[in-house]
Design an enzyme around this catalytic site. Sequence first.
Site, PDB file in Angstrom:
ATOM      1  N   ASP A  90       0.920  -1.409   0.200  1.00  0.00           N
ATOM      2  CA  ASP A  90       0.250  -0.016  -0.155  1.00  0.00           C
ATOM      3  C   ASP A  90       0.905   1.405  -0.082  1.00  0.00           C
ATOM      4  OD1 ASP A  90      -1.610  -2.007   0.502  1.00  0.00           O
ATOM      5  OD2 ASP A  90      -2.801  -0.982   1.888  1.00  0.00           O
ATOM      6  N   LYS A 120      -6.704   3.451  -3.390  1.00  0.00           N
ATOM      7  CA  LYS A 120      -7.240   3.371  -1.986  1.00  0.00           C
ATOM      8  C   LYS A 120      -7.429   4.728  -1.689  1.00  0.00           C
ATOM      9  CE  LYS A 120      -5.272   1.764   2.589  1.00  0.00           C
ATOM     10  NZ  LYS A 120      -4.080   1.217   3.295  1.00  0.00           N
ATOM     11  N   LYS A 177     -10.063   0.115  -2.330  1.00  0.00           N
ATOM     12  CA  LYS A 177     -10.129   0.022  -1.053  1.00  0.00           C
ATOM     13  C   LYS A 177     -10.199   1.255  -0.135  1.00  0.00           C
ATOM     14  CE  LYS A 177      -6.694  -1.402   2.837  1.00  0.00           C
ATOM     15  NZ  LYS A 177      -5.623  -1.916   3.099  1.00  0.00           N
TER      16      LYS A 177
END
Lengths: 494, 320, 287
Positions: free
Chosen positions: B157, B220, B256
């Site tokens: 991430d 995300k 996400k």
Amino acid sequence: MAQIKNTNNVKINSDFKFEYAPAPEATDMVKIKKQNKLFINGKWVSGKNNQFFDSINPATGEKLAEITEASPDDVDRAVKAARKAYTGQWSQFSGKERSRYLFRIARIIQERSRELAVLETMDNGKPIKESRDFDVPLVAAHFFYYAGWADKLDYLFNGKSVRSLGVAGQIIPWNFPLLMASWKIAPALAAGNCVVLKPAETTSLSALLLAEIIEESGLPPGVVNIITGAGATGAALVNHPDVNKIAFTGSTEVGKIIARSTVASQKKLTLELGGKSAHIVYEDAAIEQAVEAVVNGIYFNQGHVCCAGSRLLVEESIAKVFVHKLKRRMRSLRVGDPMDKNTDIGAINSKNELDKIKKLIAQAQIEGNEYFEPELTSIPEKGYYIKPCFFNNVASSANICRREVFGPVLAIQTFRTPAEAISKANDTPYGLAAGIWSEKGAKIHKTAQALKAGVIWANTYNKFDPASPFGGYNESGWGREGGRHGLLPYVEVK
Amino acid sequence: MPNGITIQKHGGVSFPILTEPIDEVMVIERATSFTKRSIKKQSKLDALYKCIEMIDLTTLEGADTVGKVKQLCTKARFPVTSEFAEELARYKNFQPIPSVAAVCVYPSMVATAREALKGTKIRVASVATAFPAGQVPLKTRLKDVKDAVSAGADEIDMVINRGAFLAGDFQTVYDEIIQVKEVCGSAHLKVILETGELATFDNVRLASEIAMEAGGDFIKTSTGKVAPAATMPVTLVMLQAILDFYDRTGKIIGMKPAGGIRNAKQAVHYLCMVNEVMGSMWLTPELFRFGASSLLNDILKQIYKQFTGRYAYDKSFSLD
Amino acid sequence: MAGLNDSNLQIAKTIKLYINGAFPRTESGRSFPLHKFNSKKIYANLCRASRKDLRNAVAAAKSAQSGWCNRSAYNRAQILYRMAEMTEGKRNEFVETFVQTLGYSPERANLEVDRAIDALVYYAGFADKYQQLIGAVNPVSGPHHNFTTPEPVGVVGLLCREEFDFSHMIAQIAAITCPGNSLVILLAEEGAAVLAPLAEVFATSDLPDGVINLLSGFTSELYEHMAGHMELDSICFDGKNEKIRARIKEEAIHNLKRAIVKPQPDFTLEHILAFVEYKTVWHPIGF
């Protein structure tokens, strides 16, 4: 297992189906009387002829109750009661007193909001989420808004004093039964008039519940009278010689009949009539949100909206993408039991209306217009339902592009320049509303200025507020409702 | 938002970044409409189970220790105690509680998590690139990613360079993602936009496009360290960007939302949104994750309630 | 030369119509004589406008309307004020017309002109203010900017009162044109001679062609056609004849044009507001 096709080799095997279980709103707090009387002079009275008609739940086709058909004699009784209340009491009251009653009514509406919403959905067929989150809150807001005006009329018209008119006869449609009742009653009372209101014959029940609330509020007898019936009852009210003011919301056809019957009288008349409102989407629009607004514009309340954005004018350069996204969005609309909290599109209000809509769709199909409806959407077998749909690439001369359908049917056209968009949008005898989507401020203002319509929704659609005037140009009617301007039809400048 | 943004690929070919203006008010309105959905009975249970499968169970604290991460991994494998499972097993139609999708930790904890999750399908995700600010030289950020990957992270991430983005230097934002992606190798890349710092939906949409063009497997919302973190409207804007990108390229990108999703009700609303905007086929951990920590226990409480009809108390669940 | 001063040899005026900034004769080739007050002597011959003239006038008004309402309010104010100045300049002609055809005393005739000028000046000053008095910014619940502005109703047909009332007519013209409406006027028969100086005022005041069109003719012949004309957005008649009023209201229903049959007081805002529509615009407030 279903696979989502993709070019970047992501392996997705998902067979998860997220079906929403039925989530019906409870109906037990609503008590519907088998036979319903008239509310005249603060009392529940039987009709003189003792005649009744049925009110049907459009979601099931089943009978909900019997409604009194008010005769001309009953209308006369109601008008007399209103006149007596007007001269004897209401016109003598101070603004403050009138104001208090309206505030009280608003508060009771809020307190009984669930009951009102459920009853409205049962009688009208609109989704419970709309009656709960849109209709009923706005009804209360309307009474609140005008309650505050009642003791401030000295500020209404630029330093001139105004006076009330007397007895107002008010006739409302079936698409927003309670909301239309509030649009009519609240400003009339705030300005000092008394009222005889007739709801549409297919949706009398919520108006009768409103009468109960008015009774509960302690409003003096006769200030508001609610009589039920069909066209003949309405005609008797319109033609009654002791009525000073007629306010009508409904079709342009009936509006013209009413206008004709008041020609020889001194009655003041306001009309909120039909529309074939255009929704212009320029290529520089926020596309996703424009799709949302178009969907809201035409499929809200099953398309039973006088200001529905029933014509989409989309700039040619984005037409393909837009229609693609519109289809995708339409596939996610949930059509079905209006009492289910997840229903987006409920039932058509009556068999009669359903037949009318189906006929117009069939005719447009015969005329060769490109038809789309969400393929997999199912509708209940019982009750009056129809899928949301549109016709693409429609000619300006096509019937579906000119006639008000009053159902979930959209006509799509394209344009190439702002001038073309504007002239197409204005190419209608109506002039109620229009939508504009563009991210360019100057373009929005210039378009808004050029559109011949009473309400312009720029980068939004189908927004309503008690403070905002509503009403149309041309054959969409006379006068405004809502806001400061909504009081003007209920007063005379001294 | 500037018009006509073009990006140069490695090798000098330019291509335009296609983006779209966003109307804030209408996006919020639409996103809010999903919170009005009423999900009951079996569909609620289905949704709650699905939510668990899509959780990246997260701990990202300065105070994280090996012990804490180990505990979290156990929770990821067995979200409920055996006592709890036995109680619910007495009810008709009870299905075993699934494990979560991944455990998300700092790079220094990747090895610990890898070890603790050995033999399971649970993936190890790590926030690399000098999370959360990313304000160190690119070289250092790339090293961070490399370390996490070699310690066994399945998923990285990363944070985008918000400074460059807000200064209008989209090329740098793009180039950095490309380089991180290269270092990731076979690890999946989730690109954190940190929407709370991008400030406008127009920016969120543009950043989503850049991240997808640069090869992010997921986009995300947030690090969870900046408020506001994930919101329904921001997620909606990103989902629509994903859908448009799919329409245009055939490439499928995951989503996400992270931070701020604390209870089951919120999570179910997100599910409704994905379901109605993308279709229910998108409700799979390969394409949708929640970055969350306290969400799991609230979902378990709701599951307990669905079976037993009683509201659970906190003591029914281990804290982590 | 003396012979030409003999009234028997004077050339009787023929007063033509005023349509789209030009002075055409009626296409019908019909005229009617207007006599001097209490006399059998002809003051002038007037065109007896036909339905086709009416149609032409409406077409002219229709095409002029958007240009007129898109002028700045300041510019419309200037033009109305210019009309006042030109009326003053033609005072003697107006007075002469009133004295000769209506039997007014010179004092009364002058008073009429005074009052007409007052009305033009009054509404000139209103052109850029009435919007502020009746427009509104509405406090709606939600993130939307919401405002209401008055706009001209469009093309207005004005049937003058049977009993000629010059200053009232000018007040009507001023109140109607001030917000940006265009006009087709059918003059009352008895006062129709005023068409000549009035048209000259309009023709020389920088008023765009077609904004005001003047017809002379028989009310009885034309009023129903005017009221029923689908291109008119509003029709105004505030004369006494109840039957005409009712017929106008009835004919107006074909396109739901606004029928203004109640006399509007001169020198009021209300008079303007009888000829406007309210437009409400919504726009979101967001980044």
